[in-house]
Enzyme design. Structure first.
Site, PDB file in Angstrom:
ATOM      1  N   GLU A   1       0.850  -1.189   0.000  1.00 33.20           N
ATOM      2  CA  GLU A   1       0.000   0.000   0.000  1.00 33.20           C
ATOM      3  C   GLU A   1       0.895   1.252   0.000  1.00 33.20           C
ATOM      4  O   GLU A   1       1.836   1.317   0.774  1.00 33.20           O
ATOM      5  CB  GLU A   1      -0.908   0.039   1.229  1.00 33.20           C
ATOM      6  CG  GLU A   1      -1.875   1.213   1.164  1.00 33.20           C
ATOM      7  CD  GLU A   1      -2.849   1.259   2.347  1.00 33.20           C
ATOM      8  OE1 GLU A   1      -2.789   0.408   3.233  1.00 33.20           O
ATOM      9  OE2 GLU A   1      -3.657   2.193   2.338  1.00 33.20           O
TER      10      GLU A   1
ATOM     11  N   GLU B   1      -5.181  -2.568  12.828  1.00 32.99           N
ATOM     12  CA  GLU B   1      -4.909  -3.431  11.665  1.00 32.99           C
ATOM     13  C   GLU B   1      -5.902  -4.580  11.617  1.00 32.99           C
ATOM     14  O   GLU B   1      -6.374  -4.969  10.547  1.00 32.99           O
ATOM     15  CB  GLU B   1      -3.477  -3.960  11.686  1.00 32.99           C
ATOM     16  CG  GLU B   1      -2.388  -2.897  11.821  1.00 32.99           C
ATOM     17  CD  GLU B   1      -2.489  -1.748  10.846  1.00 32.99           C
ATOM     18  OE1 GLU B   1      -3.047  -1.934   9.750  1.00 32.99           O
ATOM     19  OE2 GLU B   1      -2.027  -0.631  11.174  1.00 32.99           O
TER      20      GLU B   1
HETATM   21  N1  B3K Z   1      -2.886   1.055   5.714  1.00 32.60           N
HETATM   22  C1  B3K Z   1      -1.548   1.259   6.184  1.00 32.60           C
HETATM   23  C2  B3K Z   1      -0.918   2.406   5.462  1.00 32.60           C
HETATM   24  C3  B3K Z   1       0.363   2.108   4.792  1.00 32.60           C
HETATM   25  C4  B3K Z   1       0.638   3.086   3.664  1.00 32.60           C
HETATM   26  C5  B3K Z   1       2.038   3.421   3.513  1.00 32.60           C
HETATM   27  N2  B3K Z   1       2.322   4.169   2.305  1.00 32.60           N
HETATM   28  C6  B3K Z   1      -1.478   1.449   7.664  1.00 32.60           C
HETATM   29  C7  B3K Z   1      -2.785   1.614   8.328  1.00 32.60           C
HETATM   30  O1  B3K Z   1      -3.410   2.644   8.262  1.00 32.60           O
HETATM   31  O2  B3K Z   1      -3.260   0.670   8.918  1.00 32.60           O
HETATM   32 ZN    ZN Z   2      -5.281   2.005   8.760  1.00 34.51          ZN
END
Ligand code: B3K
Ligand code: ZN
Length: 876
Positions: free
Chosen positions: A124, A301
């Site tokens: 991501e 997460e």
């Molecule tokens: N979704 C990840 C984000 C990582 C993006 C880095 N460019 C972390 C989070 O918000 O859980």
């Molecule tokens: Zn997140």
């Protein structure tokens, strides 16, 4: 290099081709990993035949390409700067490619890279295109089958998403594992980990009866630091079932800790990858704050499994769809497991300091931006935290029951799809029957709304008139703002009784704690049957992410601080009172006038210290003065020295006046019991350490002795770090230096503790902070390629306001030097690190020139798109 071009939301088109299934084979090698991809591709039913196939790909060496088993001739495809284009493809076909990549050279930490000899991925937002040619966009969702081949000795553990289905030996000391992930997912959720890792295993049975194996994978020496993360995971899994009715959907859930990671963690399906700082804890090495952070991130997460993975974003403009909602979910979870008022106070003080500053700077953007150059620059406080505040307002607007129905509807209707913010809000509107069209503006309008409020009590008629006027200042690209729908939760606190008075608005009874809705630019609210003169308590619990101005007198604030029934607003009244006193002192400092302490603040503190607190953590917050950064946020022009001097003066005056009270509170909150990261103990430790910080501010002999003993007692990292920080930030180098040395030697082997060691030193107020940064950059434990180290040393120094903003500009120059170097190594981190320089408009002319000078110097380099976008905005 051509100038990077923006991408616009209004240009969104569904993909011409979708991938229904993805088969990957990785043959791992640090310098030459081979990635074979077989994509099952179909043309979108609505798209015309003959549309070319366009795949994203960066830094890939193409070795082979075939369609339906037929290798393509060189004239049948084109490699561009951005990827691969095949002019003519059938409506349905298999695409095979093979590429070579070099994980050992990947310092950007996006795509497949190595960290401490292990392989890991971060995809991501757009890292997958550095792994293979692919439609790297969230609205292409496929099932994945992944085979990882590695060296049996160096990489005994080979992980990917889903469930392991096959494993075996291969010639030459190699082995493989094949993983299958049955849930269709966008490629940004792909993950691979390979290395010499050890696991801690536990289990969880879902409400529906699925037995889930839980694993946390770490390097051997960290095996003793996973208990808290595991316990947090299980609590989060139960909480999501009980609160949102969401169950886990695979038989295996894995967390891996890696040392080199750009963010906190990543929610890859079934295989969350964590920055070791966001997962490892031990009483000896992690503070209470770190324990709480780990709990929050593990939960965050995990919650993404539904809010993000099962239902994902149509495009990256919708990023807050998953992030705002998930932050809101993790905030509520943490509030349920900790002291809820303290959680809210912490959230809001951080938000008002950092997000408000973002809104006031040149990179201000809406929660849903309408264009970007580099999406990596949009993992911001606005997308995350303001996004969460919007979801919180929604929950409060429609009420929990309707919100929960809306959430069920959202997850059911869009399961397995990639959707938009409108889709989410529509579910809430349907479930509640409310019109949320004006509310939607919160997503598209940048900037912090300000509300000017004033009120008047009519004794004769028992009427209280409250007038609210809203305006949102212009932000880059958005000169004119429309009025928002702002929910204001409020009470009228009777000045005679000290109680919340019943609220009657337009003949309707709102109880004693009600919500009014501001829709217009200006609105008058007339409360009738108000039996006594009230002080209004507005925007309780920070009911909207706004700046609310009300002409409170200091007496009003002292009154609210003791009588407001809303704990958050009691705290806020104290902060406002302190800010008024600080304002006077800042002015006095600037004018060279003698500083005089406001007795009302002293009396308010005396009362706080005398009362028997029901929540010690709340009391600790109430005794904490607004930070220099927050004070600065309130000033039209930031005078760093005056702010520092004024805050020190208040702190020292309080310490001198209330020395014995602080001593008593310190003594009353010491405890010898074994460490536990539980609310009650955390509250005691915070209170004790706040008291100690006052004593240390006047370098009281007894205080110094207490700090010294607390450091030496070595009871837990929270207390050790608090004591060490106070010693290092005092003028007693005779005590600080040996303590620092002892600490540094004791923990030389532990990178997470060394991060703290770095930060403590470079945030000291003494004028040698900058020299220390330079010196520590050569320390063997420091590394420019490790984001945690960069944050601990350089990032922490940039928060050291008086030293970073040194009048000679050396602080700025140091930051710019590091940014220039990082631009080549890790563009995402470089673009984040430069932030403090972009806020130059807030400072005096000399500093403005110095800061702009450094930005210009950075602009002179060959910039990554990340840094290019930020610098162009900052100098626009
Ligand atoms: N979704 C990840 C984000 C990582 C993006 C880095 N460019 C972390 C989070 O918000 O859980
Ligand atoms: Zn997140």
């Amino acid at each position: 290099m051509s100038e990077p071009q923006p991408i616009y939301l209004s240009d969104y088109r569904p993909p011409a081709y979708r991938v229904t299934h993805t088969e990957l084979t990785f043959d791992l090698d640090p310098a030459a990993t081979r990635v074979k991809a077989r994509l099952h591709v179909e043309r979108h039913p609505d798209r015309e035949a003959g549309a070319p196939l366009e795949l994203d790909g960066e830094q890939l060496a193409l070795k082979a390409i075939a369609i339906d088993g037929q290798p393509l001739g060189e004239d049948e495809y084109a490699l561009t700067e951005r990827g691969l284009r095949v002019e003519r493809v059938p409506a349905r076909f298999l695409l095979d490619t093979e590429v070579e990549i070099a994980p050992e050279d990947n310092t950007a930490l996006e795509g497949l890279y190595q960290s401490n000899g292990m392989y890991c991925t971060q995809c991501e937002a757009e890292g997958f295109r550095r792994i293979t040619f692919y439609p790297d966009r969230p609205d292409v969702m496929a099932t994945f089958s992944t085979t990882v081949i590695g060296d049996a000795g160096r990489e005994p553990v080979l992980l990917s998403n889903g469930n392991p289905v096959e494993r075996g030996e291969l010639p030459g000391g190699r082995h493989f594992v094949t993983w299958e992930d049955p849930h269709p997912k966008p490629c940004y959720l792909f993950a691979l980990v390979a290395g010499d890792l050890k696991k801690v295993e536990d289990g969880f049975t879902t409400a529906g009866g699925r037995d889930v194996t839980l694993q946390i994978w770490v390097e051997e020496e960290n095996l003793g630091k996973t208990d808290h993360a595991m316990a947090s995971l299980k609590r989060a899994m139960r909480w999501d079932e009980e609160t949102y009715g969401r169950e886990y959907d695979l038989d295996l859930f894995m967390i891996v800790a890696v040392n080199d990671f750009n963010m906190g963690a990543m929610e890859n399906k079934g295989l969350n990858i964590f920055n070791s700082a966001a997962v490892l804890t031990h009483p000896d090495t992690a503070t209470d704050a770190a324990f709480q952070r780990v709990e929050g991130i593990v939960a965050h997460e995990y919650f993404h499994n539904w809010s993000g993975n099962r239902v994902t974003c149509r495009d990256w403009f919708q990023l807050s769809l998953k992030e705002g909602f998930t932050v809101f979910r993790d905030q509520c979870f943490s509030a349920d497991t900790n002291s809820a008022p303290v959680k809210r106070i912490e959230e809001v003080s951080f938000f008002r300091t950092a997000q408000f500053a973002e809104d006031a700077g040149p990179t201000a953007h809406p929660v849903r931006p309408d264009h970007y150059i580099e999406i990596g620059n949009f993992y911001t406080l606005t997308i995350y935290e303001k996004g969460a505040e919007i979801v919180r307002m929604l929950r409060n607007l429609v009420g929990w029951d309707a919100f929960r129905r809306g959430s069920d509807r959202y997850f059911e209707r869009f399961d397995g799809q990639a959707v938009t913010i409108e889709d989410f809000v529509a579910c809430m509107a349907e479930a509640s029957g409310r019109d949320l069209s004006q509310f939607l503006r919160w997503y598209d309008q940048a900037g912090t709304p300000e509300i000017d409020a004033h009120g008047e009590y009519d004794y004769a008629n028992g009427v209280y008139r409250l007038v609210l006027r809203q305006r949102t200042p212009a932000t880059p690209g958005q000169p004119d703002k429309r009025p928002l729908h702002i929910p204001i939760r409020l009470g009228l606190v009777g000045t005679k009784t000290g109680r919340d008075l019943p609220l009657t608005l337009d003949g309707e009874a709102l109880g004693t704690d009600g919500v009014i809705h501001l829709h217009e630019e200006e609105q008058e609210f007339v409360f009738t049957e108000v039996a006594e003169a009230p002080v209004p308590s507005l925007a309780r619990n920070f009911s909207a992410p706004v700046k609310l101005h009300f002409p409170y007198s200091r007496e009003d604030l002292a009154f609210l601080q003791t009588h407001d029934s809303d704990g958050f607003n009691r705290w806020d009244a104290g902060q406002r009172l302190a800010l008024l006193a600080l304002d006077d002192l800042i002015a006095a400092h600037r004018n060279g006038v003698e500083k005089v302490m406001d007795g009302r603040v002293v009396e308010a503190f005396r009362a706080l210290l005398a009362a028997e607190p029901d929540d010690k953590a709340v009391l600790a917050e109430m005794l904490t003065l607004p930070s220099e950064a927050y004070i600065a946020e309130q000033q039209p022009l930031v005078d760093v020295d005056a702010i520092h001097a004024a805050r020190q003066f208040v702190k020292q005056s309080l310490a001198l006046a209330l020395r014995d009270d602080f001593l008593r509170v310190y003594e009353a909150n010491r405890r010898e019991a074994p460490y536990a990261p539980e609310p009650e103990q955390i509250g005691e430790r915070s209170l004790k350490n706040v008291a100690l910080s006052y004593l240390m501010s006047i370098e009281d002999e007894e205080g110094i002795e207490l700090a010294r003993r607390q450091f030496e007692a070595d009871h837990n990292m929270t207390d050790v770090r608090a004591a060490l920080t106070l010693l290092v930030h005092s003028s007693r180098d005779d005590l600080a230096d040996p303590a620092l040395r002892a600490f540094g030697e004791k923990w030389a082997h532990d990178p997470l503790v060394m991060d703290q060691w770095f930060s403590i030193q470079v945030s000291r107020p003494q004028s040698d902070a900058l020299e220390r940064v330079k010196f520590l950059m050569d320390h063997p434990a420091f590394s420019l390629t490790n984001p945690n180290k960069v944050r601990a040393l350089i990032g922490a120094f940039a928060q050291n306001r008086i030293n970073f903003h040194r009048a000679d500009g050396e602080g700025y120059r140091l930051l710019a030097d590091v940014v220039i170097e990082l631009n080549r190594l890790n563009p995402e981190i470089a673009a984040r690190l430069v932030t403090p320089l972009t806020r130059w408009q807030r400072f005096d002319e000399t500093r403005q020139d110095l800061m702009k000078g450094e930005l210009e110097r950075i602009r002179g380099e060959a910039l990554s798109p990340n840094l290019y976008e930020v610098i162009e905005k900052a100098l626009a």
